[in-house]
Design an enzyme around this catalytic site. Structure first.
Site, PDB file in Angstrom:
ATOM      1  N   ASP A  19       0.829  -1.205   0.000  1.00 27.26           N
ATOM      2  CA  ASP A  19       0.000   0.000   0.000  1.00 27.26           C
ATOM      3  C   ASP A  19       0.861   1.253   0.000  1.00 27.26           C
ATOM      4  OD1 ASP A  19      -2.303   1.469   0.032  1.00 27.26           O
ATOM      5  OD2 ASP A  19      -2.815   1.047   2.120  1.00 27.26           O
ATOM      6  N   HIS A  36       2.762   3.233  -9.037  1.00 22.05           N
ATOM      7  CA  HIS A  36       2.634   1.779  -9.206  1.00 22.05           C
ATOM      8  C   HIS A  36       3.894   1.221  -9.869  1.00 22.05           C
ATOM      9  CE1 HIS A  36      -1.353   2.007  -7.716  1.00 22.05           C
ATOM     10  NE2 HIS A  36      -1.856   2.629  -8.760  1.00 22.05           N
ATOM     11  N   LEU A 130      10.905 -20.408  -3.836  1.00 23.41           N
ATOM     12  CA  LEU A 130       9.779 -19.594  -3.370  1.00 23.41           C
ATOM     13  C   LEU A 130       8.596 -19.674  -4.337  1.00 23.41           C
ATOM     14  CD1 LEU A 130       8.752 -17.124  -1.540  1.00 23.41           C
ATOM     15  CD2 LEU A 130       9.677 -15.688  -3.349  1.00 23.41           C
TER      16      LEU A 130
HETATM   17  C1  FPP Z   1      -1.849   0.129  -3.433  1.00 28.42           C
HETATM   18  O1  FPP Z   1      -1.386   1.449  -3.425  1.00 28.42           O
HETATM   19  C2  FPP Z   1      -1.277  -0.623  -4.537  1.00 28.42           C
HETATM   20  C3  FPP Z   1      -1.992  -1.206  -5.528  1.00 28.42           C
HETATM   21  C4  FPP Z   1      -3.460  -1.134  -5.607  1.00 28.42           C
HETATM   22  C5  FPP Z   1      -1.337  -1.911  -6.637  1.00 28.42           C
HETATM   23  C6  FPP Z   1      -0.125  -2.736  -6.318  1.00 28.42           C
HETATM   24  C7  FPP Z   1       0.627  -2.941  -7.552  1.00 28.42           C
HETATM   25  C8  FPP Z   1       1.970  -2.884  -7.680  1.00 28.42           C
HETATM   26  C9  FPP Z   1       2.870  -2.705  -6.537  1.00 28.42           C
HETATM   27  C10 FPP Z   1       2.517  -3.011  -9.038  1.00 28.42           C
HETATM   28  C11 FPP Z   1       3.451  -4.122  -9.226  1.00 28.42           C
HETATM   29  C12 FPP Z   1       2.866  -5.444  -9.018  1.00 28.42           C
HETATM   30  C13 FPP Z   1       3.288  -6.557  -9.624  1.00 28.42           C
HETATM   31  C14 FPP Z   1       2.802  -7.841  -9.090  1.00 28.42           C
HETATM   32  C15 FPP Z   1       4.212  -6.594 -10.776  1.00 28.42           C
HETATM   33  P1  FPP Z   1      -2.462   2.616  -3.565  1.00 28.42           P
HETATM   34  O2  FPP Z   1      -2.611   2.951  -5.002  1.00 28.42           O
HETATM   35  O3  FPP Z   1      -3.725   2.228  -2.888  1.00 28.42           O
HETATM   36  O4  FPP Z   1      -1.761   3.781  -2.797  1.00 28.42           O
HETATM   37  P2  FPP Z   1      -2.456   4.974  -1.981  1.00 28.42           P
HETATM   38  O5  FPP Z   1      -3.241   4.342  -0.876  1.00 28.42           O
HETATM   39  O6  FPP Z   1      -1.294   5.765  -1.480  1.00 28.42           O
HETATM   40  O7  FPP Z   1      -3.305   5.734  -2.951  1.00 28.42           O
END
Ligand code: FPP
Length: 243
Positions: A19, A36, A130
């Site tokens: 997050d 992201h 893993l």
């Molecule tokens: C949450 O941060 C994150 C996500 C919803 C997406 C997670 C995806 C990645 C880390 C990309 C890479 C993944 C792979 C498997 C290659 P948020 O957008 O909710 O952040 P915020 O709460 O600060 O808005």
């Protein structure tokens, strides 16, 4: 930090809520999609750290059922990032003996994402190190309701009687039927919630929260979480003296 870790007491399964990508982007004056993108490197870092320590499973909450409600541009960017990251990383996954698996409703993903994932899962299926599990279009309540539906059908077809309804039988209908429950759940960015993630499977997990935003996570942060886990007393309802 790594040296402080007891290699005989490594959790088998670590679940992670990644997050804070959006807040990281904002903090750096970038678009959310770039947050992201910056979240890919920590995926690599925790996979490598987990592999080195002998963690058997890491489950990453990459896209929740609720994430479909985000602006279309962000959803599209995330799906594109998933495909490009997997294509880029597949060689290293193989080299590092990492097996890729997925949980969630993959059928709701764009067909190119489904195809890329299917291929990567097949190409790494023989790997014995893993297992990296991506939770995609995943929601714990949906998973639990679907398990109940499957059992109801079995009951209706006389494949099960009431006494067969045990925790184990229920677990076997979840996406994670072949995977041990996580012993540790890590969430980044200071949010103290489970957010519909592995609610059944996390029943006895230790919860670890860090204020760091996901794109800032490195190997050492993963080691710190494991070290913290090792210094907790897991009682499973017993008293300290009984342990
Ligand atoms: C949450 O941060 C994150 C996500 C919803 C997406 C997670 C995806 C990645 C880390 C990309 C890479 C993944 C792979 C498997 C290659 P948020 O957008 O909710 O952040 P915020 O709460 O600060 O808005």
């Amino acid at each position: 930090m790594k040296e402080k870790i007891d290699l005989n007491r490594i959790p088998k399964h670590v679940a992670i809520i990644m997050d804070g990508n959006g807040r990281w982007a904002k903090k750096h004056g970038k678009l959310r999609a770039l947050g992201h993108k910056a979240g890919v490197m920590p995926v690599r870092e925790v996979s490598e750290a987990g592999s080195e320590l002998g963690v058997k499973y890491i489950t990453l909450y990459a896209f929740s059922t609720e994430n479909w409600n985000r602006p279309k541009a962000e959803v599209d960017a995330l799906m594109a990032l998933l495909v490009s990251s997997i294509k880029k990383e597949i060689k290293d996954l193989k080299k590092n003996n990492i097996q890729l698996q997925t949980i969630g409703d993959l059928s709701s993903l764009p067909s190119i994402s489904q195809k890329t994932l299917r291929e990567a899962v097949a190409e790494t299926s023989e790997n014995t190190g893993l297992t990296l599990i991506l939770a995609l279009s995943y929601g714990s309540r949906t998973e639990i309701v679907n398990a109940a539906k499957k059992l109801a059908i079995k009951y209706k077809n006389n494949e099960l009687t009431e006494t067969d309804f045990t925790e184990e039988v229920f677990s076997n209908e979840l996406y994670t039927s072949d995977i041990p429950d996580p012993e540790l759940m890590i969430r980044t960015s200071g949010e103290l919630r489970i957010s519909n993630f592995l609610m059944w499977q996390l029943a006895y997990a230790e919860l670890y929260f860090t204020d760091k935003l996901w794109p800032d996570i490195r190997k050492n942060d993963f080691y710190e979480a494991i070290y913290d886990f090792q210094n907790r007393e897991r009682r499973f309802g017993k008293t300290s003296d009984q342990l």
